[in-house]
Design a protein around this motif. Structure first.
Motif, PDB file in Angstrom:
ATOM      1  N   TRP A 101      -7.808  -1.705  14.317  1.00 50.19           N
ATOM      2  CA  TRP A 101      -7.649  -1.647  12.903  1.00 50.19           C
ATOM      3  C   TRP A 101      -6.032  -2.042  12.808  1.00 50.19           C
ATOM      4  O   TRP A 101      -4.984  -1.481  13.535  1.00 50.19           O
ATOM      5  N   LEU A 102      -5.533  -2.918  11.999  1.00 42.74           N
ATOM      6  CA  LEU A 102      -4.274  -3.352  11.742  1.00 42.74           C
ATOM      7  C   LEU A 102      -3.956  -3.530  10.296  1.00 42.74           C
ATOM      8  O   LEU A 102      -4.989  -3.539   9.225  1.00 42.74           O
ATOM      9  N   PHE A 103      -2.549  -3.320   9.802  1.00 47.91           N
ATOM     10  CA  PHE A 103      -2.116  -3.322   8.405  1.00 47.91           C
ATOM     11  C   PHE A 103      -2.264  -4.960   7.957  1.00 47.91           C
ATOM     12  O   PHE A 103      -2.225  -5.698   8.874  1.00 47.91           O
ATOM     13  N   PHE A 104      -2.215  -5.045   6.784  1.00 50.29           N
ATOM     14  CA  PHE A 104      -2.323  -6.509   6.226  1.00 50.29           C
ATOM     15  C   PHE A 104      -1.637  -6.267   4.767  1.00 50.29           C
ATOM     16  O   PHE A 104      -0.734  -5.378   4.622  1.00 50.29           O
ATOM     17  N   ALA A 105      -1.652  -7.447   3.838  1.00 47.60           N
ATOM     18  CA  ALA A 105      -0.816  -7.479   2.780  1.00 47.60           C
ATOM     19  C   ALA A 105      -1.112  -6.258   1.654  1.00 47.60           C
ATOM     20  O   ALA A 105      -0.219  -6.022   0.927  1.00 47.60           O
ATOM     21  N   THR A 106      -2.191  -5.743   1.746  1.00 51.74           N
ATOM     22  CA  THR A 106      -2.725  -4.440   0.897  1.00 51.74           C
ATOM     23  C   THR A 106      -1.968  -3.331   1.373  1.00 51.74           C
ATOM     24  O   THR A 106      -2.624  -2.836   2.629  1.00 51.74           O
ATOM     25  N   ALA A 107      -1.202  -2.469   0.488  1.00 54.81           N
ATOM     26  CA  ALA A 107      -0.809  -1.198   1.051  1.00 54.81           C
ATOM     27  C   ALA A 107      -2.156  -0.173   1.098  1.00 54.81           C
ATOM     28  O   ALA A 107      -2.630  -0.098   0.314  1.00 54.81           O
ATOM     29  N   TRP A 108      -1.650   0.627   2.096  1.00 56.29           N
ATOM     30  CA  TRP A 108      -2.741   1.887   2.193  1.00 56.29           C
ATOM     31  C   TRP A 108      -4.080   1.423   2.350  1.00 56.29           C
ATOM     32  O   TRP A 108      -5.150   2.120   2.065  1.00 56.29           O
ATOM     33  N   ARG A 109      -4.261   0.157   3.162  1.00 55.31           N
ATOM     34  CA  ARG A 109      -5.586   0.089   3.675  1.00 55.31           C
ATOM     35  C   ARG A 109      -5.273  -0.851   5.115  1.00 55.31           C
ATOM     36  O   ARG A 109      -4.320  -1.084   5.288  1.00 55.31           O
ATOM     37  N   ALA A 159       6.110 -16.938   7.592  1.00 50.22           N
ATOM     38  CA  ALA A 159       4.920 -16.432   7.573  1.00 50.22           C
ATOM     39  C   ALA A 159       5.083 -15.146   6.903  1.00 50.22           C
ATOM     40  O   ALA A 159       6.037 -14.518   6.288  1.00 50.22           O
ATOM     41  N   HIS A 160       3.767 -14.545   6.410  1.00 49.65           N
ATOM     42  CA  HIS A 160       3.794 -13.494   5.512  1.00 49.65           C
ATOM     43  C   HIS A 160       2.616 -12.361   6.053  1.00 49.65           C
ATOM     44  O   HIS A 160       1.757 -12.973   6.767  1.00 49.65           O
ATOM     45  N   LEU A 161       2.477 -11.374   5.260  1.00 51.62           N
ATOM     46  CA  LEU A 161       1.292 -10.591   5.648  1.00 51.62           C
ATOM     47  C   LEU A 161       0.067 -11.163   5.185  1.00 51.62           C
ATOM     48  O   LEU A 161      -0.123 -11.518   3.908  1.00 51.62           O
ATOM     49  N   CYS A 162      -1.111 -11.160   6.068  1.00 54.44           N
ATOM     50  CA  CYS A 162      -2.284 -11.958   5.557  1.00 54.44           C
ATOM     51  C   CYS A 162      -2.886 -10.969   4.359  1.00 54.44           C
ATOM     52  O   CYS A 162      -2.868  -9.966   4.389  1.00 54.44           O
ATOM     53  N   ASN A 171     -12.453  -3.604   5.897  1.00 55.26           N
ATOM     54  CA  ASN A 171     -11.216  -2.914   5.586  1.00 55.26           C
ATOM     55  C   ASN A 171     -11.446  -1.546   4.688  1.00 55.26           C
ATOM     56  O   ASN A 171     -12.570  -1.495   4.024  1.00 55.26           O
ATOM     57  N   THR A 172     -10.337  -0.616   5.148  1.00 53.25           N
ATOM     58  CA  THR A 172     -11.003   0.640   4.662  1.00 53.25           C
ATOM     59  C   THR A 172      -9.703   1.299   3.863  1.00 53.25           C
ATOM     60  O   THR A 172      -8.457   0.801   4.193  1.00 53.25           O
ATOM     61  N   PRO A 173      -9.780   2.043   3.028  1.00 50.41           N
ATOM     62  CA  PRO A 173      -8.402   3.041   2.409  1.00 50.41           C
ATOM     63  C   PRO A 173      -8.044   4.195   3.367  1.00 50.41           C
ATOM     64  O   PRO A 173      -7.529   4.954   2.694  1.00 50.41           O
ATOM     65  N   ARG A 174      -8.604   4.186   4.477  1.00 53.62           N
ATOM     66  CA  ARG A 174      -8.077   5.072   5.510  1.00 53.62           C
ATOM     67  C   ARG A 174      -7.391   4.586   6.727  1.00 53.62           C
ATOM     68  O   ARG A 174      -7.592   4.671   7.975  1.00 53.62           O
ATOM     69  N   PRO A 175      -6.096   3.981   6.420  1.00 55.29           N
ATOM     70  CA  PRO A 175      -5.368   3.412   7.643  1.00 55.29           C
ATOM     71  C   PRO A 175      -4.759   4.737   8.213  1.00 55.29           C
ATOM     72  O   PRO A 175      -4.599   5.807   7.902  1.00 55.29           O
ATOM     73  N   THR A 176      -4.366   4.284   9.572  1.00 56.57           N
ATOM     74  CA  THR A 176      -3.756   5.234  10.405  1.00 56.57           C
ATOM     75  C   THR A 176      -2.530   5.844   9.931  1.00 56.57           C
ATOM     76  O   THR A 176      -1.663   5.306   9.285  1.00 56.57           O
ATOM     77  N   THR A 177      -2.308   6.986  10.582  1.00 59.14           N
ATOM     78  CA  THR A 177      -0.795   7.386   9.800  1.00 59.14           C
ATOM     79  C   THR A 177       0.288   7.364  10.661  1.00 59.14           C
ATOM     80  O   THR A 177       1.495   7.753  10.705  1.00 59.14           O
ATOM     81  N   ASP A 178      -0.166   6.774  11.943  1.00 55.24           N
ATOM     82  CA  ASP A 178       0.708   6.321  13.241  1.00 55.24           C
ATOM     83  C   ASP A 178       1.283   4.995  12.893  1.00 55.24           C
ATOM     84  O   ASP A 178       0.898   4.277  12.053  1.00 55.24           O
ATOM     85  N   GLN A 179       2.161   4.531  13.774  1.00 60.31           N
ATOM     86  CA  GLN A 179       2.743   3.051  13.921  1.00 60.31           C
ATOM     87  C   GLN A 179       1.598   2.319  14.199  1.00 60.31           C
ATOM     88  O   GLN A 179       0.746   2.512  15.010  1.00 60.31           O
ATOM     89  N   ASN A 180       1.642   1.156  13.489  1.00 64.26           N
ATOM     90  CA  ASN A 180       0.574   0.185  13.844  1.00 64.26           C
ATOM     91  C   ASN A 180       1.060  -1.334  13.825  1.00 64.26           C
ATOM     92  O   ASN A 180       1.962  -1.492  12.957  1.00 64.26           O
ATOM     93  N   GLN A 181       0.586  -2.285  14.383  1.00 60.72           N
ATOM     94  CA  GLN A 181       0.732  -3.602  14.132  1.00 60.72           C
ATOM     95  C   GLN A 181       0.065  -4.272  12.797  1.00 60.72           C
ATOM     96  O   GLN A 181      -0.632  -3.381  12.213  1.00 60.72           O
ATOM     97  N   ALA A 182       0.824  -5.143  12.199  1.00 60.58           N
ATOM     98  CA  ALA A 182      -0.100  -5.925  11.077  1.00 60.58           C
ATOM     99  C   ALA A 182      -0.423  -7.391  11.307  1.00 60.58           C
ATOM    100  O   ALA A 182       0.102  -7.870  12.294  1.00 60.58           O
ATOM    101  N   PHE A 183      -1.202  -7.930  10.688  1.00 57.14           N
ATOM    102  CA  PHE A 183      -1.719  -9.348  10.665  1.00 57.14           C
ATOM    103  C   PHE A 183      -0.625 -10.105   9.796  1.00 57.14           C
ATOM    104  O   PHE A 183      -0.361  -9.812   8.647  1.00 57.14           O
ATOM    105  N   CYS A 184       0.032 -11.262  10.383  1.00 57.79           N
ATOM    106  CA  CYS A 184       0.815 -12.169   9.833  1.00 57.79           C
ATOM    107  C   CYS A 184      -0.118 -13.430   9.676  1.00 57.79           C
ATOM    108  O   CYS A 184      -0.690 -13.736  10.513  1.00 57.79           O
TER     109      CYS A 184
END
Length: 418
Positions: free
Chosen positions: A368-376, A344-347, A400-413
């Motif tokens: 909100w979750l991380f995905f394939a595009t950085a900083w979103r 699998a990979h980042l969605c 989707n936003t360009p304001r991701p959390t600065t904390d640790q978060n999960q990501a979509f796979c």
């Protein structure tokens, strides 16, 4: 008299099937194992017919013809007695081909209540079971692929086990093939997922049943334990095959009993270790004469103990979440987390949109979750983008936003289905 008994035996076309029929060369046909044909009015399995019988004068004859044919899993019979059609599949295998045909009845292993459930979820492309019982994961996978599906991955089983239509498909306390080599899955009577390793297991004498003593006065142990599956003492060939498939002995530097009562075996990380000649079977399994006692033994499953249907999933992207939480800069760690579960990979946003359109909804309580595009970051609201518009709403579906959390978060796979 014999004709009367035959008709009473098969009344209403609920025909108990033959004890064990092979499904071509791929496995067993569970439709021919203690199953019944159930009638569903005004339904036909389109495109699955391979033989028309014009001489069948009743539904009983039509069903009996299916039982006598190794390739048959279900039938259609015209209520006017004009036609009997033998199907090479069942409705649970190809639910999207189940169509309404007035005056024709479908007869298959599924209960009418299950057919109704299938019809309620025709557009969701739910998982289904193989029509055959299979002795290997390769055989089960091949049947899934013939209907453009694949053996379900672990995450797909976990995801679908939350839905009533999937729970209606599986039989409790029954083993199924899924996409994990040398392993099967079972849904327990408590509704839990139980993963069962098919490779060798090491049992202590205390776990087994003693069966007397040998000439050397050592207990002669068997692999009989409190289990629904019968195991036997592994042969050197079975240990070799297990090693070549990836099995490794969990307890290093330990000699273990196997089928030869005069020798012990050990699987070193590199196979035979320093042992050669007669003490190295097929360059894989070290084995030596017994010079001391051991209360442990290698136990293997016979071929007949691993026969099972497979659970097939459609080739639809169902995202899952990383096990760990990461900072946005930890892209490599996120990708590794995805690939540890399966290939699998980042969605991407396109994949999240496709999953949403196929019925996927983000787990409750997750935002909100991380995905394939950085900083979103991205989020799938029940209504798609929710209140987000413009470049923060991907094709009207994925917020989707360009304001991701600065904390640790999960990501979509997302699984790689190719």
């Amino acid at each position: 008299m014999s004709i009367t008994i035959f008709l009473l035996f098969m009344v209403a076309c609920c025909l108990p099937t033959h004890a064990a029929k092979f499904c071509q060369d791929t496995g067993y046909n569970p439709g021919h194992q203690s199953q019944f044909f159930h009638r569903v009015h005004n339904q036909s399995l389109a495109g699955q017919q391979y033989r028309n019988l014009t001489g069948a004068r009743s539904k009983l004859q039509c069903c009996a013809a299916c039982l006598a044919d190794l390739d048959c899993f279900s039938v259609q019979y015209s209520d006017r007695g004009e036609l009997c059609q033998l199907n090479g599949a069942s409705a649970s295998r190809f639910p999207l081909t189940l169509t309404t045909v007035t005056g024709t009845s479908y007869y298959g292993p599924e209960k009418p209540s299950f057919i109704e459930l299938l019809q309620q979820h025709l557009t969701t492309q739910d998982p289904s079971l193989t029509d055959c019982l299979h002795q290997t994961i390769t055989s089960a996978s091949s049947e899934c692929q013939r209907s453009t599906q694949h053996l379900c991955y672990l995450w797909e089983l976990q995801y679908n086990s939350n839905f009533s239509n999937f729970n209606a498909i599986v039989v409790r306390d029954t083993d199924y093939w899924y996409a994990m080599h040398e392993s099967q899955v079972q849904y327990t009577s408590d509704g839990e997922l139980l993963y069962r390793d098919l490779g060798p297991v090491i049992l202590a004498e205390s776990d087994s049943l003693s069966s007397g003593t040998s000439e050397s006065d050592e207990p002669t142990v068997s692999c009989s334990i409190n289990s629904s599956r019968r195991r036997h003492l592994c042969t050197l060939e079975e240990l070799k095959q297990a090693f070549l498939k990836g099995y490794r002995q969990p307890s290093p530097d330990e000699w273990i009993a196997f089928s030869d009562s005069s020798r012990y075996a050990q699987l070193f990380p590199d196979g035979c270790g320093n042992h050669t000649g007669t003490e190295c079977y097929a360059d894989v399994v070290a084995n030596i004469p017994r010079t001391n006692s051991s209360d442990k033994m290698y136990c293997c499953l016979g071929a007949g103990e691993i026969v099972a249907p497979g659970i097939c999933c459609p080739k639809v992207l169902i995202p899952f979440l990383t096990e760990g939480a990461y900072f946005d800069v930890d892209r490599d760690e996120m990708a590794d987390d995805c690939s540890q579960t399966l290939n699998a990979h980042l969605c991407t946003l396109a994949e999240l949109k496709d999953a949403y359109l196929h019925g996927y909804r983000q787990p409750v309580g997750i935002q909100w979750l991380f995905f394939a595009t950085a900083w979103r970051d991205a989020r799938l609201y029940k209504s798609g983008c929710g209140e987000y518009i413009g470049d923060e709403c991907y094709e009207g579906v994925v917020a989707n936003t360009p304001r991701p959390t600065t904390d640790q978060n999960q990501a979509f796979c997302c699984p790689s289905l190719d």
